[in-house]
Write an enzyme that holds these catalytic residues in place. Structure first.
Site, PDB file in Angstrom:
ATOM      1  N   GLY A   1     -20.890  -7.418 -26.544  1.00  0.00           N
ATOM      2  CA  GLY A   1     -20.051  -6.284 -26.903  1.00  0.00           C
ATOM      3  C   GLY A   1     -20.913  -5.094 -27.280  1.00  0.00           C
TER       4      GLY A   1
ATOM      5  CD  GLN B   1     -23.075  -1.670 -31.667  1.00  0.00           C
ATOM      6  OE1 GLN B   1     -22.185  -2.029 -30.908  1.00  0.00           O
ATOM      7  NE2 GLN B   1     -23.992  -2.490 -32.119  1.00  0.00           N
TER       8      GLN B   1
ATOM      9  CB  CYS C   1     -24.927  -6.641 -35.274  1.00  0.00           C
ATOM     10  SG  CYS C   1     -24.450  -4.915 -35.037  1.00  0.00           S
ATOM     11  CG  LEU C   2     -26.371  -5.749 -29.226  1.00  0.00           C
ATOM     12  CD1 LEU C   2     -25.809  -5.060 -27.991  1.00  0.00           C
ATOM     13  CD2 LEU C   2     -27.455  -6.751 -28.840  1.00  0.00           C
TER      14      LEU C   2
ATOM     15  CG  HIS D   1     -19.043  -7.583 -34.258  1.00  0.00           C
ATOM     16  ND1 HIS D   1     -19.961  -8.305 -35.002  1.00  0.00           N
ATOM     17  CD2 HIS D   1     -19.736  -6.531 -33.766  1.00  0.00           C
ATOM     18  CE1 HIS D   1     -21.128  -7.702 -34.963  1.00  0.00           C
ATOM     19  NE2 HIS D   1     -21.032  -6.616 -34.213  1.00  0.00           N
ATOM     20  CD  GLU D   2     -18.613  -4.913 -30.301  1.00  0.00           C
ATOM     21  OE1 GLU D   2     -18.988  -3.768 -30.593  1.00  0.00           O
ATOM     22  OE2 GLU D   2     -19.392  -5.893 -30.254  1.00  0.00           O
TER      23      GLU D   2
ATOM     24  CG  HIS E   1     -19.847  -1.787 -34.441  1.00  0.00           C
ATOM     25  ND1 HIS E   1     -20.911  -1.498 -35.267  1.00  0.00           N
ATOM     26  CD2 HIS E   1     -20.179  -2.939 -33.808  1.00  0.00           C
ATOM     27  CE1 HIS E   1     -21.852  -2.429 -35.128  1.00  0.00           C
ATOM     28  NE2 HIS E   1     -21.430  -3.328 -34.257  1.00  0.00           N
TER      29      HIS E   1
HETATM   30  O1  K1U Z   1     -21.603  -5.200 -31.431  1.00  0.00           O
HETATM   31  C1  K1U Z   1     -22.681  -5.716 -31.210  1.00  0.00           C
HETATM   32  O2  K1U Z   1     -23.638  -5.436 -31.897  1.00  0.00           O
HETATM   33  C2  K1U Z   1     -22.816  -6.725 -30.108  1.00  0.00           C
HETATM   34  C3  K1U Z   1     -22.778  -8.154 -30.604  1.00  0.00           C
HETATM   35  C4  K1U Z   1     -21.346  -8.646 -30.532  1.00  0.00           C
HETATM   36  C5  K1U Z   1     -21.030  -9.948 -31.207  1.00  0.00           C
HETATM   37  C6  K1U Z   1     -21.828 -11.056 -31.115  1.00  0.00           C
HETATM   38  C7  K1U Z   1     -21.490 -12.226 -31.734  1.00  0.00           C
HETATM   39  C8  K1U Z   1     -20.351 -12.303 -32.443  1.00  0.00           C
HETATM   40  C9  K1U Z   1     -19.570 -11.198 -32.553  1.00  0.00           C
HETATM   41  C10 K1U Z   1     -19.915 -10.021 -31.922  1.00  0.00           C
HETATM   42  C11 K1U Z   1     -23.692  -8.969 -29.714  1.00  0.00           C
HETATM   43  O3  K1U Z   1     -23.479  -9.080 -28.562  1.00  0.00           O
HETATM   44  S1  K1U Z   1     -25.047  -9.739 -30.451  1.00  0.00           S
HETATM   45  C12 K1U Z   1     -25.808 -10.642 -29.109  1.00  0.00           C
HETATM   46  C13 K1U Z   1     -25.095 -11.887 -28.737  1.00  0.00           C
HETATM   47  O4  K1U Z   1     -24.300 -12.400 -29.502  1.00  0.00           O
HETATM   48  C14 K1U Z   1     -25.319 -12.517 -27.424  1.00  0.00           C
HETATM   49  C15 K1U Z   1     -26.277 -12.077 -26.572  1.00  0.00           C
HETATM   50  C16 K1U Z   1     -26.452 -12.699 -25.345  1.00  0.00           C
HETATM   51  C17 K1U Z   1     -25.674 -13.744 -24.964  1.00  0.00           C
HETATM   52  C18 K1U Z   1     -24.704 -14.204 -25.823  1.00  0.00           C
HETATM   53  C19 K1U Z   1     -24.515 -13.601 -27.063  1.00  0.00           C
HETATM   54 ZN    ZN Z   2     -22.453  -5.075 -33.868  1.00  0.00          ZN
END
Ligand code: K1U
Ligand code: ZN
Length: 173
Positions: free
Chosen positions: A46, A51, A94-95, A136-137, A140
Protein backbone atom coordinates in the site's frame (compact mmCIF):
# COMPACT_ATOMS: atom_id res chain seq x y z
CA UNK A 1 5.79 7.05 -14.67
CA UNK A 2 8.31 7.83 -11.97
CA UNK A 3 9.50 6.40 -8.70
CA UNK A 4 9.19 9.18 -6.12
CA UNK A 5 11.09 9.44 -2.82
CA UNK A 6 9.15 8.20 0.22
CA UNK A 7 9.02 10.47 3.28
CA UNK A 8 10.52 8.93 6.40
CA UNK A 9 9.63 9.45 10.07
CA UNK A 10 9.86 12.08 11.64
CA UNK A 11 9.01 14.12 8.53
CA UNK A 12 6.22 16.46 9.77
CA UNK A 13 4.30 16.13 6.48
CA UNK A 14 3.35 12.60 7.58
CA UNK A 15 1.16 14.23 10.26
CA UNK A 16 -0.87 16.34 7.80
CA UNK A 17 -4.54 15.67 7.12
CA UNK A 18 -4.84 15.17 3.36
CA UNK A 19 -7.38 17.10 1.26
CA UNK A 20 -10.18 15.46 -0.78
CA UNK A 21 -9.69 15.14 -4.54
CA UNK A 22 -12.32 17.32 -6.28
CA UNK A 23 -11.73 16.27 -9.90
CA UNK A 24 -9.89 13.45 -11.65
CA UNK A 25 -7.46 15.35 -13.84
CA UNK A 26 -4.50 14.09 -15.92
CA UNK A 27 -2.27 15.19 -12.97
CA UNK A 28 -4.23 12.91 -10.60
CA UNK A 29 -3.86 9.99 -13.06
CA UNK A 30 -0.12 10.69 -13.30
CA UNK A 31 0.15 10.85 -9.50
CA UNK A 32 -1.67 7.49 -9.19
CA UNK A 33 0.66 5.90 -11.78
CA UNK A 34 3.71 7.23 -9.92
CA UNK A 35 2.32 5.96 -6.62
CA UNK A 36 1.83 2.45 -8.02
CA UNK A 37 5.35 2.42 -9.45
CA UNK A 38 6.79 3.70 -6.16
CA UNK A 39 4.79 1.13 -4.15
CA UNK A 40 5.88 -1.83 -6.33
CA UNK A 41 9.49 -0.65 -6.29
CA UNK A 42 9.64 -0.28 -2.47
CA UNK A 43 8.17 -2.98 -2.29
CA UNK A 44 4.94 -2.43 -0.39
CA UNK A 45 1.32 -3.54 -0.43
CA UNK A 46 0.00 0.00 0.00
CA UNK A 47 0.96 3.66 -0.30
CA UNK A 48 -0.78 6.94 0.59
CA UNK A 49 -0.07 10.06 -1.49
CA UNK A 50 1.20 11.92 1.58
CA UNK A 51 4.01 9.36 1.83
CA UNK A 52 5.43 10.94 -1.33
CA UNK A 53 4.65 14.44 -0.06
CA UNK A 54 1.29 15.01 -1.77
CA UNK A 55 -1.48 15.82 0.76
CA UNK A 56 -4.37 14.45 -1.34
CA UNK A 57 -6.76 11.66 -0.34
CA UNK A 58 -5.44 8.98 -2.68
CA UNK A 59 -4.12 5.54 -1.83
CA UNK A 60 -2.78 2.67 -3.90
CA UNK A 61 -2.89 -0.97 -2.82
CA UNK A 62 -2.06 -4.42 -4.16
CA UNK A 63 -2.45 -7.31 -1.75
CA UNK A 64 -2.26 -10.02 -4.42
CA UNK A 65 0.00 -12.93 -3.52
CA UNK A 66 1.78 -13.35 -6.85
CA UNK A 67 3.97 -10.79 -8.58
CA UNK A 68 2.85 -12.31 -11.91
CA UNK A 69 -0.79 -11.48 -11.25
CA UNK A 70 -0.79 -7.93 -10.03
CA UNK A 71 -4.10 -6.47 -8.85
CA UNK A 72 -3.41 -2.73 -8.55
CA UNK A 73 -6.04 -0.60 -6.86
CA UNK A 74 -6.28 3.19 -6.83
CA UNK A 75 -8.66 4.54 -4.18
CA UNK A 76 -9.65 8.20 -4.31
CA UNK A 77 -11.35 9.77 -1.27
CA UNK A 78 -11.68 6.37 0.46
CA UNK A 79 -13.81 6.04 3.59
CA UNK A 80 -14.67 3.23 5.97
CA UNK A 81 -18.45 2.65 6.02
CA UNK A 82 -18.51 -0.18 8.56
CA UNK A 83 -16.02 -2.02 10.74
CA UNK A 84 -16.57 -5.36 12.50
CA UNK A 85 -16.61 -5.64 16.28
CA UNK A 86 -14.20 -8.58 15.95
CA UNK A 87 -10.57 -7.56 15.95
CA UNK A 88 -7.52 -9.12 14.36
CA UNK A 89 -3.86 -8.62 15.14
CA UNK A 90 -1.41 -8.24 12.27
CA UNK A 91 2.28 -7.47 12.28
CA UNK A 92 2.34 -4.15 10.41
CA UNK A 93 5.13 -2.33 8.69
CA UNK A 94 5.26 1.10 7.06
CA UNK A 95 7.35 2.31 4.15
CA UNK A 96 7.80 5.59 6.07
CA UNK A 97 9.20 3.70 9.10
CA UNK A 98 11.53 1.24 7.36
CA UNK A 99 12.45 -2.07 8.94
CA UNK A 100 10.22 -1.60 11.97
CA UNK A 101 7.37 -4.06 12.53
CA UNK A 102 4.92 -4.36 15.41
CA UNK A 103 1.63 -6.10 16.04
CA UNK A 104 -1.43 -3.84 15.76
CA UNK A 105 -5.02 -4.76 16.58
CA UNK A 106 -7.72 -3.44 14.23
CA UNK A 107 -11.25 -4.44 13.12
CA UNK A 108 -11.10 -7.80 11.34
CA UNK A 109 -13.47 -6.83 8.50
CA UNK A 110 -14.45 -3.51 6.95
CA UNK A 111 -16.73 -2.14 4.24
CA UNK A 112 -15.26 0.81 2.41
CA UNK A 113 -16.20 3.22 -0.37
CA UNK A 114 -14.01 5.09 -2.81
CA UNK A 115 -13.95 6.79 -6.20
CA UNK A 116 -12.00 4.99 -8.91
CA UNK A 117 -9.93 6.60 -11.66
CA UNK A 118 -12.98 6.58 -13.99
CA UNK A 119 -14.94 8.62 -11.47
CA UNK A 120 -17.14 5.67 -10.45
CA UNK A 121 -18.17 5.03 -6.85
CA UNK A 122 -17.09 1.59 -5.60
CA UNK A 123 -18.10 -0.19 -2.39
CA UNK A 124 -16.14 -3.23 -1.23
CA UNK A 125 -15.92 -5.58 1.72
CA UNK A 126 -12.50 -6.67 2.89
CA UNK A 127 -10.98 -9.04 5.38
CA UNK A 128 -7.46 -10.28 6.01
CA UNK A 129 -4.54 -8.23 4.71
CA UNK A 130 -6.76 -6.00 2.56
CA UNK A 131 -8.80 -4.95 5.62
CA UNK A 132 -5.63 -4.20 7.58
CA UNK A 133 -4.01 -2.39 4.68
CA UNK A 134 -6.97 -0.13 3.81
CA UNK A 135 -7.26 0.93 7.47
CA UNK A 136 -3.50 1.61 7.66
CA UNK A 137 -3.62 3.69 4.45
CA UNK A 138 -6.73 5.69 5.42
CA UNK A 139 -4.97 6.44 8.71
CA UNK A 140 -2.13 7.99 6.66
CA UNK A 141 -4.68 10.34 5.02
CA UNK A 142 -5.57 11.55 8.53
CA UNK A 143 -1.97 11.95 9.69
CA UNK A 144 -2.10 8.79 11.80
CA UNK A 145 0.77 6.26 11.82
CA UNK A 146 0.62 2.65 13.03
CA UNK A 147 3.05 3.49 15.85
CA UNK A 148 0.24 5.64 17.34
CA UNK A 149 -1.44 2.36 18.38
CA UNK A 150 1.62 1.21 20.36
CA UNK A 151 2.51 2.01 23.95
CA UNK A 152 4.06 5.44 24.55
CA UNK A 153 7.30 3.71 25.48
CA UNK A 154 7.56 1.83 22.17
CA UNK A 155 6.45 4.86 20.14
CA UNK A 156 8.94 7.18 21.84
CA UNK A 157 11.74 4.65 21.26
CA UNK A 158 11.09 4.37 17.53
CA UNK A 159 10.62 8.13 17.05
CA UNK A 160 13.89 8.81 18.88
CA UNK A 161 15.72 6.24 16.76
CA UNK A 162 14.49 7.77 13.49
CA UNK A 163 15.07 11.34 14.74
CA UNK A 164 18.70 10.49 15.49
CA UNK A 165 19.11 8.82 12.09
CA UNK A 166 17.68 11.95 10.37
CA UNK A 167 20.13 14.17 12.30
CA UNK A 168 23.08 11.95 11.33
CA UNK A 169 21.93 12.05 7.70
CA UNK A 170 21.62 15.88 7.78
CA UNK A 171 25.11 16.12 9.26
CA UNK A 172 26.45 14.21 6.27
CA UNK A 173 26.45 10.58 7.26
O1 K1U B 1 1.56 2.39 3.99
C1 K1U B 1 2.64 1.83 3.93
O2 K1U B 1 3.60 2.30 4.51
C2 K1U B 1 2.77 0.53 3.19
C3 K1U B 1 2.72 -0.68 4.09
C4 K1U B 1 1.29 -1.16 4.17
C5 K1U B 1 0.97 -2.20 5.21
C6 K1U B 1 1.76 -3.29 5.46
C7 K1U B 1 1.42 -4.21 6.40
C8 K1U B 1 0.28 -4.07 7.10
C9 K1U B 1 -0.50 -2.98 6.87
C10 K1U B 1 -0.15 -2.05 5.91
C11 K1U B 1 3.63 -1.73 3.49
O3 K1U B 1 3.42 -2.18 2.43
S1 K1U B 1 4.98 -2.25 4.43
C12 K1U B 1 5.74 -3.52 3.42
C13 K1U B 1 5.02 -4.81 3.44
O4 K1U B 1 4.22 -5.07 4.33
C14 K1U B 1 5.24 -5.81 2.38
C15 K1U B 1 6.20 -5.65 1.44
C16 K1U B 1 6.37 -6.62 0.45
C17 K1U B 1 5.58 -7.72 0.41
C18 K1U B 1 4.61 -7.90 1.36
C19 K1U B 1 4.43 -6.95 2.36
ZN1 ZN C 1 2.42 3.24 6.27
Amino acid sequence: MAIRPILILPDPQLRLRSEPVREITPEIRQLAADMLETMYDAPGVGLAAIQIGVPKRIITMDVSKSEDERQPLVLINPEILWASEEKRTYEEGCLSIPEYYEEVERPDRVRFRYTDLDGGTVERDADGLMATCVQHEIDHLNGVLFIDYLSKLKRDRVVTKFRKAAKREAAGG
